[in-house]
Design a protein around this motif. Structure first.
Motif, PDB file in Angstrom:
ATOM      1  N   ASP A 191     -33.085 -42.007 -16.573  1.00 27.26           N
ATOM      2  CA  ASP A 191     -33.862 -43.065 -16.442  1.00 27.26           C
ATOM      3  C   ASP A 191     -34.626 -43.119 -17.953  1.00 27.26           C
ATOM      4  OD1 ASP A 191     -36.002 -45.075 -16.106  1.00 27.26           O
ATOM      5  OD2 ASP A 191     -37.432 -43.857 -14.983  1.00 27.26           O
ATOM      6  N   PRO A 192     -34.233 -44.108 -18.644  1.00 30.08           N
ATOM      7  CA  PRO A 192     -34.611 -44.158 -20.089  1.00 30.08           C
ATOM      8  C   PRO A 192     -36.205 -44.123 -19.994  1.00 30.08           C
ATOM      9  CG  PRO A 192     -32.974 -45.833 -19.651  1.00 30.08           C
ATOM     10  CD  PRO A 192     -33.448 -45.439 -18.476  1.00 30.08           C
ATOM     11  N   GLN A 193     -37.058 -44.532 -19.240  1.00 35.08           N
ATOM     12  CA  GLN A 193     -38.370 -44.546 -19.178  1.00 35.08           C
ATOM     13  C   GLN A 193     -39.013 -43.029 -19.187  1.00 35.08           C
ATOM     14  OE1 GLN A 193     -39.215 -47.562 -20.368  1.00 35.08           O
ATOM     15  NE2 GLN A 193     -41.033 -47.752 -18.994  1.00 35.08           N
ATOM     16  N   THR A 194     -38.087 -42.140 -18.798  1.00 35.51           N
ATOM     17  CA  THR A 194     -38.608 -40.790 -18.668  1.00 35.51           C
ATOM     18  C   THR A 194     -38.717 -40.459 -20.103  1.00 35.51           C
ATOM     19  OG1 THR A 194     -37.410 -40.567 -16.580  1.00 35.51           O
ATOM     20  CG2 THR A 194     -37.987 -38.541 -17.573  1.00 35.51           C
ATOM     21  N   ILE A 195     -37.665 -40.709 -21.037  1.00 30.51           N
ATOM     22  CA  ILE A 195     -37.999 -40.224 -22.195  1.00 30.51           C
ATOM     23  C   ILE A 195     -39.043 -40.800 -23.053  1.00 30.51           C
ATOM     24  CG2 ILE A 195     -36.882 -40.302 -24.682  1.00 30.51           C
ATOM     25  CD1 ILE A 195     -34.164 -40.374 -23.185  1.00 30.51           C
ATOM     26  N   LYS A 196     -39.379 -42.104 -22.904  1.00 30.95           N
ATOM     27  CA  LYS A 196     -40.594 -42.737 -23.487  1.00 30.95           C
ATOM     28  C   LYS A 196     -41.908 -41.955 -22.954  1.00 30.95           C
ATOM     29  CE  LYS A 196     -38.534 -46.894 -24.359  1.00 30.95           C
ATOM     30  NZ  LYS A 196     -38.332 -48.546 -23.875  1.00 30.95           N
ATOM     31  N   GLU A 220     -42.287 -38.647 -24.450  1.00 34.80           N
ATOM     32  CA  GLU A 220     -42.551 -38.556 -25.851  1.00 34.80           C
ATOM     33  C   GLU A 220     -44.082 -38.829 -26.105  1.00 34.80           C
ATOM     34  OE1 GLU A 220     -40.179 -41.875 -27.254  1.00 34.80           O
ATOM     35  OE2 GLU A 220     -38.354 -40.175 -28.068  1.00 34.80           O
ATOM     36  N   LYS A 221     -44.502 -39.764 -25.126  1.00 31.74           N
ATOM     37  CA  LYS A 221     -46.015 -40.292 -25.171  1.00 31.74           C
ATOM     38  C   LYS A 221     -46.888 -38.889 -24.811  1.00 31.74           C
ATOM     39  CE  LYS A 221     -49.378 -43.060 -25.323  1.00 31.74           C
ATOM     40  NZ  LYS A 221     -49.730 -43.537 -26.507  1.00 31.74           N
ATOM     41  N   GLU A 222     -46.329 -38.174 -23.646  1.00 29.53           N
ATOM     42  CA  GLU A 222     -46.816 -36.736 -23.406  1.00 29.53           C
ATOM     43  C   GLU A 222     -47.158 -35.919 -24.572  1.00 29.53           C
ATOM     44  OE1 GLU A 222     -46.358 -33.485 -19.914  1.00 29.53           O
ATOM     45  OE2 GLU A 222     -44.920 -34.770 -20.312  1.00 29.53           O
ATOM     46  N   LEU A 223     -46.053 -35.883 -25.101  1.00 26.49           N
ATOM     47  CA  LEU A 223     -46.041 -34.931 -26.338  1.00 26.49           C
ATOM     48  C   LEU A 223     -47.082 -35.239 -27.458  1.00 26.49           C
ATOM     49  CD1 LEU A 223     -44.757 -32.524 -27.583  1.00 26.49           C
ATOM     50  CD2 LEU A 223     -43.171 -33.918 -28.845  1.00 26.49           C
ATOM     51  N   GLU A 224     -47.136 -36.498 -27.725  1.00 25.11           N
ATOM     52  CA  GLU A 224     -47.941 -37.027 -28.764  1.00 25.11           C
ATOM     53  C   GLU A 224     -49.267 -36.708 -28.082  1.00 25.11           C
ATOM     54  OE1 GLU A 224     -47.551 -41.398 -29.466  1.00 25.11           O
ATOM     55  OE2 GLU A 224     -45.388 -41.070 -29.826  1.00 25.11           O
ATOM     56  N   ALA A 260     -28.907 -31.709 -25.006  1.00 25.65           N
ATOM     57  CA  ALA A 260     -29.176 -32.744 -26.089  1.00 25.65           C
ATOM     58  C   ALA A 260     -30.657 -33.104 -26.004  1.00 25.65           C
ATOM     59  CB  ALA A 260     -28.421 -34.051 -25.942  1.00 25.65           C
ATOM     60  N   LYS A 261     -31.288 -32.243 -27.200  1.00 24.86           N
ATOM     61  CA  LYS A 261     -32.628 -32.708 -27.347  1.00 24.86           C
ATOM     62  C   LYS A 261     -32.991 -33.239 -28.859  1.00 24.86           C
ATOM     63  CE  LYS A 261     -34.088 -29.566 -23.663  1.00 24.86           C
ATOM     64  NZ  LYS A 261     -34.007 -29.322 -22.717  1.00 24.86           N
ATOM     65  N   ASN A 262     -33.982 -33.784 -29.225  1.00 21.86           N
ATOM     66  CA  ASN A 262     -34.049 -34.127 -30.526  1.00 21.86           C
ATOM     67  C   ASN A 262     -35.132 -32.790 -31.200  1.00 21.86           C
ATOM     68  OD1 ASN A 262     -36.898 -34.303 -29.718  1.00 21.86           O
ATOM     69  ND2 ASN A 262     -37.179 -36.555 -29.626  1.00 21.86           N
ATOM     70  N   SER A 263     -35.723 -33.240 -32.476  1.00 21.83           N
ATOM     71  CA  SER A 263     -36.373 -31.893 -33.020  1.00 21.83           C
ATOM     72  C   SER A 263     -37.599 -31.605 -32.473  1.00 21.83           C
ATOM     73  CB  SER A 263     -36.624 -32.451 -34.507  1.00 21.83           C
ATOM     74  OG  SER A 263     -37.419 -33.525 -34.615  1.00 21.83           O
ATOM     75  N   GLY A 270     -37.902 -31.252 -29.277  1.00 22.21           N
ATOM     76  CA  GLY A 270     -37.770 -30.548 -27.731  1.00 22.21           C
ATOM     77  C   GLY A 270     -37.465 -31.751 -26.845  1.00 22.21           C
ATOM     78  N   ILE A 271     -37.459 -32.907 -27.120  1.00 20.25           N
ATOM     79  CA  ILE A 271     -37.389 -33.933 -26.029  1.00 20.25           C
ATOM     80  C   ILE A 271     -35.922 -34.381 -25.853  1.00 20.25           C
ATOM     81  CG2 ILE A 271     -38.297 -36.293 -25.216  1.00 20.25           C
ATOM     82  CD1 ILE A 271     -40.736 -35.875 -27.110  1.00 20.25           C
TER      83      ILE A 271
END
Length: 171
Positions: free
Chosen positions: A149-154, A157-161, A137-140, A142-143
Motif C-alpha cells: 500500500d503506497p500510503q504505508t510508505i508515506k 516517512e511521517k512517523e520518522l519525521e 529495498a530501503k532508502n537512506s 531505512g524506510i
C-alpha cells in the motif's frame, strides 16, 4: 579468588552436563533446520531449561545465532536467484535398448542406462521478487521503497519525521 566472588559448589547443572558438551551436535542439528525444542528433547533437556540456559549463558545464545547465520544466507541467496531467474545443470538418465541382429533375426537385446547433463532454465519467480523488494529495498533513512500500500510508505516517512522532531525537542 576475590572476596566478593563465590566459589560454586555442588553438582553441575543441566547446561554444564547436557548442553555445553554437545555444542557440535547442537550446531549440526540447527544447521539442518531442527527446532530448538526438538534438539532439547533429543538431549534429554526440558524445553524450559533449554530457554533458561539460553537466557543465562550468552555464549550459548550467541552460538545458536551463529549456527543459524549460514543457512539463512543460503536461503537468501536461493531466493535472490529465484527472483531473478537462473539456469541449472541437472543430471538425467535415459534407458537405451541395444538390439543386435544376426541373419535378419534378433540375436540379443541389452538395456543400459546412460547419464547425461541437461541445462534447465527456471524463470523469475514474481513472489520472490516482491518479497525481496518489500524487505530489502530501503532508502537512506531505512524506510522501505516499496509497499503493498503506497500510503504505508508515506505514513512511515511521517512517523520518522515526528520521531526525529521529538528527539530534537528533548535535546
Amino acid at each position: 579468588m576475590n572476596k566478593n566472588e563465590k566459589q560454586k559448589t555442588g553438582r553441575k547443572g543441566s547446561y554444564e552436563l547436557r548442553i555445553k558438551p554437545h555444542f557440535s551436535y547442537i550446531g549440526k542439528l540447527i544447521k539442518k533446520g531442527y527446532k530448538e525444542k526438538d534438539i532439547a528433547k533429543a538431549l534429554g533437556v526440558c524445553e524450559s531449561t533449554w530457554y533458561k540456559c539460553k537466557a543465562e549463558h550468552s555464549e550459548f545464545s550467541e552460538f545458536i545465532i551463529k549456527c543459524r547465520t549460514e543457512p539463512v544466507k543460503e536461503i537468501e541467496a536461493a531466493m535472490f536467484d529465484s527472483a531473478r531467474g537462473f539456469t541449472k545443470k541437472v543430471k538425467k538418465a535415459i534407458k537405451v535398448k541395444n538390439v543386435e541382429y544376426s541373419d535378419g533375426k534378433k540375436a540379443s537385446e541389452k538395456e543400459e542406462v546412460i547419464f547425461y547433463e541437461d541445462e534447465l532454465y527456471f524463470p523469475p519467480n514474481p513472489m520472490s521478487a516482491k518479497f525481496l523488494l518489500l524487505n530489502w529495498a530501503k532508502n537512506s533513512k531505512g524506510i522501505p521503497k516499496y509497499a503493498n500500500d503506497p500510503q504505508t510508505i508515506k505514513l512511515r516517512e511521517k512517523e520518522l519525521e515526528l520521531k526525529e522532531k521529538s528527539q530534537e525537542d528533548w535535546e
